[in-house]
Motif scaffolding. Structure first.
Motif, PDB file in Angstrom:
ATOM      1  N   GLU A  80       0.826  -1.207   0.000  1.00 35.46           N
ATOM      2  CA  GLU A  80       0.000   0.000   0.000  1.00 35.46           C
ATOM      3  C   GLU A  80       0.863   1.261   0.000  1.00 35.46           C
ATOM      4  N   MET A  81       1.906   1.274   0.846  1.00 32.05           N
ATOM      5  CA  MET A  81       2.782   2.440   0.959  1.00 32.05           C
ATOM      6  C   MET A  81       3.567   2.660  -0.338  1.00 32.05           C
ATOM      7  N   LEU A  82       4.049   1.582  -0.946  1.00 37.90           N
ATOM      8  CA  LEU A  82       4.829   1.683  -2.179  1.00 37.90           C
ATOM      9  C   LEU A  82       3.990   2.281  -3.307  1.00 37.90           C
ATOM     10  N   LEU A  83       2.729   1.918  -3.380  1.00 37.20           N
ATOM     11  CA  LEU A  83       1.863   2.471  -4.419  1.00 37.20           C
ATOM     12  C   LEU A  83       1.656   3.972  -4.237  1.00 37.20           C
ATOM     13  N   LYS A  84       1.741   4.451  -2.996  1.00 36.96           N
ATOM     14  CA  LYS A  84       1.612   5.887  -2.734  1.00 36.96           C
ATOM     15  C   LYS A  84       2.948   6.603  -2.932  1.00 36.96           C
ATOM     16  N   ALA A  85       4.013   6.035  -2.372  1.00 40.11           N
ATOM     17  CA  ALA A  85       5.324   6.692  -2.404  1.00 40.11           C
ATOM     18  C   ALA A  85       5.978   6.632  -3.779  1.00 40.11           C
ATOM     19  N   LYS A  86       5.730   5.546  -4.509  1.00 40.32           N
ATOM     20  CA  LYS A  86       6.321   5.289  -5.836  1.00 40.32           C
ATOM     21  C   LYS A  86       7.814   5.002  -5.783  1.00 40.32           C
ATOM     22  N   THR A  87       8.396   4.939  -4.573  1.00 40.02           N
ATOM     23  CA  THR A  87       9.814   4.612  -4.423  1.00 40.02           C
ATOM     24  C   THR A  87       9.988   3.634  -3.268  1.00 40.02           C
ATOM     25  N   ALA A  88      11.110   2.904  -3.302  1.00 40.63           N
ATOM     26  CA  ALA A  88      11.430   1.987  -2.208  1.00 40.63           C
ATOM     27  C   ALA A  88      12.938   1.832  -2.116  1.00 40.63           C
ATOM     28  N   ALA A  89      13.391   1.540  -0.907  1.00 40.56           N
ATOM     29  CA  ALA A  89      14.783   1.150  -0.681  1.00 40.56           C
ATOM     30  C   ALA A  89      14.772  -0.361  -0.482  1.00 40.56           C
ATOM     31  N   VAL A  90      15.680  -1.044  -1.161  1.00 35.31           N
ATOM     32  CA  VAL A  90      15.785  -2.500  -1.066  1.00 35.31           C
ATOM     33  C   VAL A  90      17.159  -2.814  -0.496  1.00 35.31           C
TER      34      VAL A  90
END
Length: 184
Positions: A80-90
């Motif tokens: 859910e958060m990724l769809l809002k933020a559009k970015t992620a740290a892996v």
């Protein structure tokens, strides 16, 4: 060796109490379980809130640009958060971060939430735990993720990579357990 008894009919068992019997599990899942998969932590941040999830179904595609593909639980806070933020740290997790892997995989308690288990560096892609050996920041390449089996597939275009150390033993996931791979 006998297991301790608590006098109330309860005892400690070595097997997982909620895991279906081997014969009742999906053969595809059992096949996948025999593959050694990297243990990564995907995190995102949006509007002052954070979410994270341990992900072992991940693929890195080299190229210009490079891509990260991950299979995420569609019901997870991270999805859910990724769809809002559009970015992620892996972040690739090593031996010192096994507790984080369990907490963000929702298989171990984390009083106050899993983000309290480590110090964090906020990046433009998401929070990164202190002391990790490698992480990448990426941007979501498509809107709605595609359903694949039990999960949704997300694709990040890699915008940033940090390789900090090679001497920490990486953790892999195989047959429901963690194993440590000796560093080169």
């Amino acid at each position: 060796m006998s297991r301790p008894s608590y006098g109330d009919g309860m005892s400690i068992h070595g097997e997982h109490p909620f895991l279906p019997a081997e014969a009742d599990r999906s053969p595809v899942r059992r096949f996948r379980g025999r593959l050694a998969s990297p243990v990564s932590l995907w995190t995102a941040q949006y509007a002052g809130k954070r979410a994270g999830l341990t992900v072992s179904s991940v693929l890195v595609a080299d190229g210009e640009p490079g891509y990260l593909l991950g299979l995420l639980d569609p019901d997870s806070d991270l999805c859910e958060m990724l769809l809002k933020a559009k970015t992620a740290a892996v972040t690739l997790l090593g031996e010192p971060h096994r507790q984080l892997a369990d907490a963000f995989g929702y298989v171990a308690p984390a009083p106050g939430g899993p983000f309290r288990l480590s110090e964090w560096t906020d990046t433009e892609w998401g929070p990164v735990p202190a002391g990790v050996t490698a992480w990448a920041g990426g941007r979501l390449t498509s809107g709605e993720p595609r359903e694949i089996g039990w999960a949704v597939q997300v694709q990040l275009e890699i915008e940033h990579v940090e390789l900090l150390a090679d001497d920490v033993a990486p953790v892999v996931h195989r047959r429901g357990r963690y194993a440590v791979v000796a560093p080169d």
